[in-house]
Structures are given as structure tokens and as C-alpha cells.
Design a protein around this motif. Structure first.
Motif, PDB file in Angstrom:
ATOM      1  N   GLU A 162       0.868  -1.183   0.000  1.00  0.00           N
ATOM      2  CA  GLU A 162       0.000   0.000   0.000  1.00  0.00           C
ATOM      3  C   GLU A 162       0.892   1.216   0.000  1.00  0.00           C
ATOM      4  OE1 GLU A 162      -2.505  -0.561   3.393  1.00  0.00           O
ATOM      5  OE2 GLU A 162      -4.079  -1.484   2.174  1.00  0.00           O
ATOM      6  N   HIS A 163       1.284   1.642  -1.145  1.00  0.00           N
ATOM      7  CA  HIS A 163       2.244   2.742  -1.232  1.00  0.00           C
ATOM      8  C   HIS A 163       1.799   3.689  -2.336  1.00  0.00           C
ATOM      9  CE1 HIS A 163       6.018   4.673  -0.548  1.00  0.00           C
ATOM     10  NE2 HIS A 163       6.423   4.503  -1.789  1.00  0.00           N
ATOM     11  N   GLU A 164       1.807   4.956  -2.046  1.00  0.00           N
ATOM     12  CA  GLU A 164       1.250   5.935  -2.980  1.00  0.00           C
ATOM     13  C   GLU A 164       2.187   6.236  -4.146  1.00  0.00           C
ATOM     14  OE1 GLU A 164      -1.839   7.082  -2.838  1.00  0.00           O
ATOM     15  OE2 GLU A 164      -2.147   5.802  -1.086  1.00  0.00           O
ATOM     16  N   SER A 165       3.469   6.381  -3.853  1.00  0.00           N
ATOM     17  CA  SER A 165       4.407   6.847  -4.879  1.00  0.00           C
ATOM     18  C   SER A 165       4.575   5.833  -6.010  1.00  0.00           C
ATOM     19  CB  SER A 165       5.774   7.116  -4.241  1.00  0.00           C
ATOM     20  OG  SER A 165       6.718   7.319  -5.253  1.00  0.00           O
ATOM     21  N   ARG A 166       4.241   6.257  -7.221  1.00  0.00           N
ATOM     22  CA  ARG A 166       4.356   5.353  -8.365  1.00  0.00           C
ATOM     23  C   ARG A 166       5.814   5.131  -8.746  1.00  0.00           C
ATOM     24  NH1 ARG A 166       1.133   7.775 -12.989  1.00  0.00           N
ATOM     25  NH2 ARG A 166       2.095   6.097 -14.147  1.00  0.00           N
ATOM     26  N   ARG A 167       6.657   6.155  -8.460  1.00  0.00           N
ATOM     27  CA  ARG A 167       8.067   6.080  -8.871  1.00  0.00           C
ATOM     28  C   ARG A 167       8.814   4.968  -8.135  1.00  0.00           C
ATOM     29  NH1 ARG A 167       7.800  11.806  -8.883  1.00  0.00           N
ATOM     30  NH2 ARG A 167       7.866  12.593 -11.019  1.00  0.00           N
ATOM     31  N   THR A 168       8.517   4.837  -6.834  1.00  0.00           N
ATOM     32  CA  THR A 168       9.301   3.891  -6.024  1.00  0.00           C
ATOM     33  C   THR A 168       8.582   2.560  -5.813  1.00  0.00           C
ATOM     34  OG1 THR A 168       8.365   4.890  -4.046  1.00  0.00           O
ATOM     35  CG2 THR A 168      10.534   5.692  -4.763  1.00  0.00           C
ATOM     36  N   ARG A 169       7.404   2.425  -6.382  1.00  0.00           N
ATOM     37  CA  ARG A 169       6.564   1.245  -6.108  1.00  0.00           C
ATOM     38  C   ARG A 169       7.257  -0.072  -6.506  1.00  0.00           C
ATOM     39  NH1 ARG A 169       1.100   1.175  -4.856  1.00  0.00           N
ATOM     40  NH2 ARG A 169       0.154  -0.838  -5.301  1.00  0.00           N
ATOM     41  N   ASP A 170       7.846  -0.105  -7.716  1.00  0.00           N
ATOM     42  CA  ASP A 170       8.490  -1.342  -8.200  1.00  0.00           C
ATOM     43  C   ASP A 170       9.674  -1.729  -7.330  1.00  0.00           C
ATOM     44  OD1 ASP A 170       6.691  -1.646 -10.134  1.00  0.00           O
ATOM     45  OD2 ASP A 170       8.008  -1.134 -11.823  1.00  0.00           O
ATOM     46  N   SER A 171      10.513  -0.728  -7.019  1.00  0.00           N
ATOM     47  CA  SER A 171      11.706  -1.016  -6.214  1.00  0.00           C
ATOM     48  C   SER A 171      11.310  -1.456  -4.818  1.00  0.00           C
ATOM     49  CB  SER A 171      12.595   0.228  -6.107  1.00  0.00           C
ATOM     50  OG  SER A 171      12.903   0.663  -7.387  1.00  0.00           O
ATOM     51  N   LEU A 172      10.253  -0.817  -4.303  1.00  0.00           N
ATOM     52  CA  LEU A 172       9.787  -1.157  -2.959  1.00  0.00           C
ATOM     53  C   LEU A 172       9.296  -2.607  -2.935  1.00  0.00           C
ATOM     54  CD1 LEU A 172       9.279  -0.059  -0.154  1.00  0.00           C
ATOM     55  CD2 LEU A 172       7.055   0.736  -0.923  1.00  0.00           C
ATOM     56  N   MET A 173       8.558  -3.000  -3.978  1.00  0.00           N
ATOM     57  CA  MET A 173       8.051  -4.379  -4.052  1.00  0.00           C
ATOM     58  C   MET A 173       9.220  -5.363  -4.127  1.00  0.00           C
ATOM     59  SD  MET A 173       5.157  -5.839  -3.962  1.00  0.00           S
ATOM     60  CE  MET A 173       4.859  -7.588  -3.865  1.00  0.00           C
ATOM     61  N   ALA A 174      10.254  -5.002  -4.895  1.00  0.00           N
ATOM     62  CA  ALA A 174      11.434  -5.874  -5.014  1.00  0.00           C
ATOM     63  C   ALA A 174      12.102  -6.037  -3.652  1.00  0.00           C
ATOM     64  CB  ALA A 174      12.409  -5.285  -6.031  1.00  0.00           C
ATOM     65  N   SER A 175      12.150  -4.929  -2.863  1.00  0.00           N
ATOM     66  CA  SER A 175      12.747  -4.999  -1.519  1.00  0.00           C
ATOM     67  C   SER A 175      11.936  -5.903  -0.608  1.00  0.00           C
ATOM     68  CB  SER A 175      12.774  -3.605  -0.883  1.00  0.00           C
ATOM     69  OG  SER A 175      13.786  -2.871  -1.455  1.00  0.00           O
ATOM     70  N   LEU A 176      10.611  -5.760  -0.689  1.00  0.00           N
ATOM     71  CA  LEU A 176       9.730  -6.601   0.138  1.00  0.00           C
ATOM     72  C   LEU A 176       9.932  -8.081  -0.198  1.00  0.00           C
ATOM     73  CD1 LEU A 176       6.296  -4.681   0.151  1.00  0.00           C
ATOM     74  CD2 LEU A 176       8.162  -4.549   1.796  1.00  0.00           C
ATOM     75  N   GLU A 177      10.047  -8.366  -1.504  1.00  0.00           N
ATOM     76  CA  GLU A 177      10.220  -9.766  -1.934  1.00  0.00           C
ATOM     77  C   GLU A 177      11.577 -10.313  -1.492  1.00  0.00           C
ATOM     78  OE1 GLU A 177       7.426  -9.526  -5.984  1.00  0.00           O
ATOM     79  OE2 GLU A 177       9.609  -9.627  -6.186  1.00  0.00           O
ATOM     80  N   ARG A 178      12.603  -9.466  -1.642  1.00  0.00           N
ATOM     81  CA  ARG A 178      13.956  -9.898  -1.248  1.00  0.00           C
ATOM     82  C   ARG A 178      13.992 -10.203   0.251  1.00  0.00           C
ATOM     83  NH1 ARG A 178      16.332  -5.936  -3.836  1.00  0.00           N
ATOM     84  NH2 ARG A 178      16.497  -4.594  -2.013  1.00  0.00           N
ATOM     85  N   THR A 179      13.347  -9.328   1.018  1.00  0.00           N
ATOM     86  CA  THR A 179      13.396  -9.458   2.484  1.00  0.00           C
ATOM     87  C   THR A 179      12.604 -10.667   2.964  1.00  0.00           C
ATOM     88  OG1 THR A 179      13.509  -7.065   2.578  1.00  0.00           O
ATOM     89  CG2 THR A 179      13.046  -8.185   4.640  1.00  0.00           C
ATOM     90  N   ILE A 180      11.493 -10.944   2.306  1.00  0.00           N
ATOM     91  CA  ILE A 180      10.657 -12.064   2.777  1.00  0.00           C
ATOM     92  C   ILE A 180      11.406 -13.390   2.676  1.00  0.00           C
ATOM     93  CG2 ILE A 180       9.446 -12.697   0.629  1.00  0.00           C
ATOM     94  CD1 ILE A 180       7.762 -12.344   4.024  1.00  0.00           C
ATOM     95  N   LYS A 181      12.290 -13.488   1.650  1.00  0.00           N
ATOM     96  CA  LYS A 181      13.047 -14.737   1.473  1.00  0.00           C
ATOM     97  C   LYS A 181      13.963 -15.005   2.673  1.00  0.00           C
ATOM     98  CE  LYS A 181      14.944 -14.098  -2.436  1.00  0.00           C
ATOM     99  NZ  LYS A 181      15.955 -14.269  -3.429  1.00  0.00           N
TER     100      LYS A 181
END
Lengths: 253, 410
Positions: A162-181
Motif C-alpha cells: 500500500e504505497h502511494e508513490s508510483r516512482r518507487t513502487r516497483d523497487s519497494l516491491m522488489a525490496s519486500l520480496e527480497r526481504t521475505i526470502k
């Protein structure tokens, strides 16, 4: 003969037939050129099942027209061969174009089918090394069945971005995925990601265990992110059946 | 002369339009046909009869396909060995020892030789509501029998049902490819067309289902008939039965890979049809009701069509050599050319419906009139000569078994 060579030869023959229609002085050359040009557009635009019907209709109609024309004008007193050549050129052009279109569409269908099969065979998505949704459901089916026999619980966790900024959305999702592993038990729990949501299936655990995983995830993310509020929403429920998981992932079980 | 040419042209075009109508109706039937519905009650018991004579080359593949048949009711497979001298018996016995529903049956020697006598024996040693016939080189798809039964049970007044026969060795050489194309349009597509327009189906000799009660009513197979399928079709149509066509029930059959084998096989077929023609000329009942269409089709296909092919060849040669055709007030060359175009369109439509459109097949379609179709002139001449001689000497033409080849399903 390879597909590329076949396509090349068909294209060359089609061009040669088109050139012959334009250059050779046969009866109705201008009209035939117009029909051939129009057919290129129509056959490319109509649905595949009508392409053959169109080509055959055009071939038979032109033949019927020439026959009646020859009949009405008393052409039979001289040679009818120029009419036959004219028809043969249009027929050759339409048949070549039909086969070419069919070949191209066949290659397209083959590519779609291969992509579908690769999708089924793929275990991990791209570079994230998370399971694909299909693989997640497949492995979850085993886990649920085994858990049912051993009377063990499994917990299903959804982490929705749930993140408003469109610019950082993809990178943020990649960070979330990396961290969950790094948060879950490797080779034990399952994780996949679909449309900005991460799905976890935690094996042999209970509500407290699921809460500990979520807590650990928050801690691990603090080293990655500067945000005060976590940019995601978490929902954890006990996994009761495969249909529940498949519905959440938008797949059939 | 002019009047004769007009008559020929009109007849030629009527025939061509009739076949075109059959093709269009066949296309419509194929596109709109759906899988038959599952039966609500129990599935009736079925006997699969496979006449075999020296089939060692193909019988292993055939029995493997038979062992894989899926059928929800009782199904027994009888390999009827007609005095084979090769290893047919050895292979068949191995299957019979392994599978409870496969039975090896040696057929006692008898006269006249041929498929009809063997099938009559097969009927005498089996008991089932229905029986299906497969040639010894056939590999039916797993649900072929099930589909035939479902259709026959749900069609009023059905004597059985007829399935689709595909060529398994079509890619072996140009001849088998052309035979495959001929089957696709002139036998399979037009068979569907005849069913769609006139509710007439013809037994194909293989992948065909019949009720036992119907064959008993007809008194069994005619042992003298070389084209036993066509002969039986006429008799059961005369009794008012119908034979629905089931395109989704498929079997894969081997076609002759050499010209010699092809000529022998087709001569036998033509002789069988000449026998049938003679029989129909002697029997007035063959020219009434729906049987009329079948008898007419035989006359048209086996006599007029080949004669018209000769006329067509004369037009073609006169056209390309510039000899010139007589002035009859009609564009003869154009009319000839359009017959060729219609013929090509019919063949092309079968490529579309059977999804085997390739550059090679299109090229073959374009040359088939000038090559494959011309063989039938020789075939008719050969079979008429053989038939006439045998009739004059009061001899029976013996069954000539088709040579088999080792091949694979495409």
C-alpha cells in the motif's frame, strides 16, 4: 525446410505473383490488381476461420465472371487462354497469401502454447526466486494434504503493498520480496508474489508462530527502508483448504 | 456433335455441383458436430472383430491399440486368424494370454476366401448386442468404440455407426500423401455431406459398428462380395436403417506405400463395386427410396465420373496443344478450367477442416488432377477387363490381400 526459409520462399513467390499481375498485359489486369490489393487487407483483418472462405469465394467468383464474360462476348471463337492465365495469377496470389497468413498465425499459436507450457513448468518467477503462482498452488496441495494427515496447522499470510508513490513502487516491491526470502524458513515455507501482494504459506505452525514471522519481517525491513509506517498491510489466517488459497491468488484449485 | 457436347457439359457440371454441395454440407456437418452425449444407463456389450491373414508386420501395433481401448461396458476383442503362415498367431496368442478381453480365434479353412467369410465366422463364435469391425492394420483411438456406441444408441433407426478413418503413414511418400488427401475429401468429407443432406452413411469396412440383430436380419455378410462394406450398406439402407457418421470416432489406417500394392487394392475395390453394380441392375429394389441415392452414387462414381475424366482430358489436351475445340457457342476451355478449380477448392477445404494445411499438401492438391486422378482411368480399365473375363469364364475373383508396411502414427 525450416520455418524461416518457408516463410521467405512464400513471401518471394507472393511478391512475384503480385509483380506478374501488375506487369503482364492480361485481360482485366487493373481489376485483378485491385482485388488482390483489397484481399491483402481483408484477409489480414478478418477472423482466421473466414480467411479460407474469403479466398475461395474470390477465386470461384472471378472464375464464374470470366466464364460468363467469355460466354456473352463470344470469346470462344478465339483462344480463352488469356482468361485462364489471368485467373491463375489471381488464384496463385490468393493461395500464397492464404498459406503465408496461416503459417504466420500457426507460429503465433505455437508461441502462445509454448509460453503457456513454460508458465506451467516454471518453478520460480524471474530474478526474485519466489515460487510462481502455479508452483505455489501445486506445492501447497501437498502441504495441506500432509498437514491434514498429521493434524498440523498451516497459516496463510497476505502482505499487500500500500504505497502511494508510483516512482518507487516497483523497487519497494522488489525490496519486500527480497526481504521475505530471508525471513521465512528456507525450503520449508512457501512464498509467491502476485500483483503487488506477497503470499506465504507457513507450514506446521500456529497463530503465534505466524505473528512471529510477521514481526521478524518488520524488523528485517527496518534496515532496508526509511519509512516510519510499514508500506503494506498484513492479513494472516489459518489455511483450511486449497480453494481458499487458489481464490486469493486468482487461480483455480 | 454440338448437342452431345452440350449434354456432356451440362452433366459434367451437374455432377460437379452435386459433389460441391456434398463438400459444403460435409464442412458444415464437421464444424457443427459435437461429441455424442454419454449414455444414461449401462453400455451394451460389444465384440470387436479383426480379420487377419499374414499380418505379422502390423498386428503388434494393432493389438496394442486395441488393448488401450476405453469402454464403460463389456468389450471383447476377437483376432480372427484366417490361416496365417507368418508370426501373426504367435503375436496374437501372446496378447490373448496377457489380456482377458483379447481372444485369438483360428478360422477354419473354407471357400470362398476373403473378409466376408471370416467376419461371418467371427459373428458365429461371439455373442454381443453390437460388433465393431477393424482391419488388421488399424489403430483406433482409445474412445473410438465408445463414441460409435453412444451415437448408435441415440440415433433412431440406426443400424450402427461409422467412424472416421485417418491415414497413419501419410508422410511415407507422395502416393500415401495423395491417398490421405483423397480419403479426407472424397470419402470422409463427402460421407459427412451425404449424412447431412440425405441421412445416408456408408460402411467403411473398418471402424464401423453394427447391431447384431441387423446383420442377422440381413442373413450375414455376402461371402462373394469383395467390397463387403458397400454391399452391406445397400442392403441395410433398403431395409430402412440409417448409419450415422461420427467424425470424432477415429482410427488410424495404413495405406499402400507402393504403386503395385495400390493398384491391386483399388482393383479389388472396383471389382467389388462392379459386382454390386451388376447386383443392383438385377434388383429393382435397389432403385427405390433412399437406396436410390446409393445406387446412383455407385453408377456415377464408378462409370460416369471416369468417362467424364476422359472428356476432361481431351478438353485439356486440345486446349494446351492449340488443336482447338469445336465451336459450340460455349467457352469450353474456361468451363474445363473451372472444373479443375472447383476440384482444387474441394481438396483445399479438406486441408482446412482436418488442420493439415502445409505448403507440400497445397502443392500436391494442385497436381493431383494431373497425376493421381488419372490413375483411375487405368484402374477402371483394368478392373472392367478382369471382371468381364471372370464373368465370361464363370469364375469368382478371389480376395486379394493388401500388402502391409511397417509404419508409425503421425
Amino acid at each position: 525446410m525450416g520455418d524461416n526459409l518457408k516463410l521467405g520462399v512464400l513471401l518471394l513467390l507472393l511478391l512475384a505473383a503480385g509483380w506478374a499481375i501488375l506487369v503482364i498485359p492480361l485481360p482485366f489486369a487493373r481489376e485483378v490488381a485491385f482485388v488482390a490489393g483489397l484481399s491483402v487487407l481483408v484477409m489480414a483483418a478478418v477472423h482466421e476461420r473466414y480467411v479460407f472462405l474469403y479466398a475461395m469465394s474470390a477465386i470461384l467468383s472471378y472464375g464464374a465472371f470470366l466464364t460468363f464474360y467469355a460466354f456473352l462476348t463470344g470469346r470462344q471463337s478465339v483462344s480463352e487462354l488469356p482468361y485462364i492465365y489471368s485467373h491463375l495469377l489471381l488464384t496463385a496470389f490468393l493461395l500464397l497469401y492464404w498459406v503465408l497468413l496461416n503459417k504466420i498465425k500457426h507460429i503465433g499459436y505455437e508461441k502462445d502454447e509454448l509460453k503457456r507450457q513454460i508458465g506451467l513448468l516454471q518453478k520460480y518467477t524471474g530474478h526474485s526466486e519466489l515460487l510462481t503462482a502455479n508452483e505455489f498452488i501445486e506445492q501447497a496441495a501437498w502441504i495441506m494434504k500432509a498437514g491434514e494427515r498429521k493434524k498440523e496447522q498451516a497459516w496463510f499470510v497476505e502482505i499487500s503493498l500500500e504505497h502511494e508513490s508510483r516512482r518507487t513502487r516497483d523497487s519497494l516491491m522488489a525490496s519486500l520480496e527480497r526481504t521475505i526470502k530471508n525471513t521465512i524458513r528456507q525450503k520449508y515455507d512457501l512464498v509467491t508474489s502476485v500483483n503487488d501482494t506477497i503470499y506465504l504459506l507457513l507450514k506446521d505452525t500456529d497463530e503465534a508462530g505466524a505473528a512471529r514471522v510477521v514481526e521478524r519481517y518488520h524488523e528485517n525491513l527496518r534496515t532496508e527502508l526509511n519509512l516510519l509506517e510499514p508500506p503494506f498491510r498484513v492479513a494472516a489466517v489459518q489455511a483450511m483448504d486449497l480453494g481458499q488459497l487458489a481464490a486469493a491468488l486468482g487461480r483455480s484449485s | 456433335m454440338t448437342l452431345l457436347l452440350y449434354a456432356i457439359l451440362v452433366f459434367f457440371w451437374l455432377l460437379l455441383l452435386f459433389y460441391s454441395a456434398l463438400t459444403v454440407a460435409g464442412l458444415w456437418q464437421r464444424i457443427s458436430s459435437q461429441a455424442p452425449e454419454k449414455l444414461k444407463g449401462d453400455y451394451p456389450n460389444v465384440a470387436v472383430l479383426i480379420p487377419a491373414h499374414n499380418e505379422g508386420v502390423v498386428i503388434e501395433d494393432t493389438l496394442n491399440a486395441m488393448a488401450k481401448l476405453r469402454y464403460p461396458g463389456e468389450l471383447n476383442i476377437y483376432l480372427l486368424d484366417d490361416n496365417s503362415k507368418d508370426n501373426t498367431a504367435e503375436i496374437a496368442k501372446e496378447f490373448a494370454e496377457t489380456f482377458s478381453r483379447i481372444h485369438y480365434i483360428p478360422v477354419p479353412p473354407g471357400y470362398p476366401s476373403g473378409k466376408s467369410r471370416v467376419l461371418n465366422y467371427g459373428l458365429s463364435i461371439s455373442s454381443s448386442k453390437y460388433f465393431v469391425v477393424y482391419d488388421a492394420d488399424n489403430e483406433p483411438e482409445a474412445d473410438a468404440v465408445e463414441k460409435l456406441i453412444e451415437t448408435a444408441e441415440q440415433t433412431p433407426k440406426a443400424a450402427g455407426a461409422v467412424g472416421y478413418v485417418k491415414t497413419k503413414n501419410a508422410s511415407a511418400n507422395l502416393l500415401t500423401r495423395m491417398i490421405g488427401l483423397e480419403f479426407q475429401v472424397f470419402q470422409l468429407l463427402m460421407q459427412c455431406g451425404r449424412w447431412a443432406l440425405f441421412k445416408i452413411g456408408s460402411l467403411a469396412g473398418t471402424n464401423m459398428l453394427l447391431r447384431r440383430s441387423v446383420i442377422e436380419e440381413l442373413g450375414g455378410y455376402d461371402p462373394l462380395a469383395l467390397a463387403e462394406d458397400a454391399e452391406l450398406t445397400v442392403r441395410l439402407t433398403a431395409l430402412g436403417y440409417v448409419l450415422p457418421v461420427v467424425p470424432l470416432s477415429r482410427t488410424w489406417e495404413q495405406e499402400p506405400e507402393t504403386m503395385k500394392t495400390f493398384i491391386k487394392q483399388r482393383t479389388r475395390w472396383l471389382n467389388g463395386n462392379l459386382y454390386l453394380l451388376e447386383k443392383s441392375f438385377q434388383d429393382r429394389s435397389a432403385w427405390f427410396g433412399r437406396t436410390f441415392m446409393l445406387s446412383l452414387q455407385h453408377v456415377v462414381t464408378y462409370l460416369f465420373f471416369v468417362l467424364l475424366l476422359v472428356v476432361s482430358d481431351i478438353f485439356f489436351i486440345a486446349g494446351i496443344t492449340g488443336i482447338g475445340l469445336p465451336l459450340v457457342g460455349a467457352p469450353l476451355e474456361m468451363l474445363w478450367f473451372m472444373t479443375y478449380i472447383v476440384y482444387v477448392c474441394q481438396l483445399l477445404s479438406s486441408l482446412v477442416i482436418d488442420r493439415n494445411l502445409t505448403v507440400k499438401n497445397v502443392l500436391l492438391v494442385l497436381v493431383m488432377y494431373f497425376t493421381y486422378a488419372q490413375i483411375f482411368l487405368f484402374l477402371l480399365f483394368r478392373s472392367v477387363t478382369m471382371y468381364t473375363i471372370s464373368r465370361a469364364r464363370k469364375k469368382t475373383i478371389v480376395w486379394d490381400k493388401t500388402q502391409r508396411f511397417k509404419g508409425n502414427v503421425e
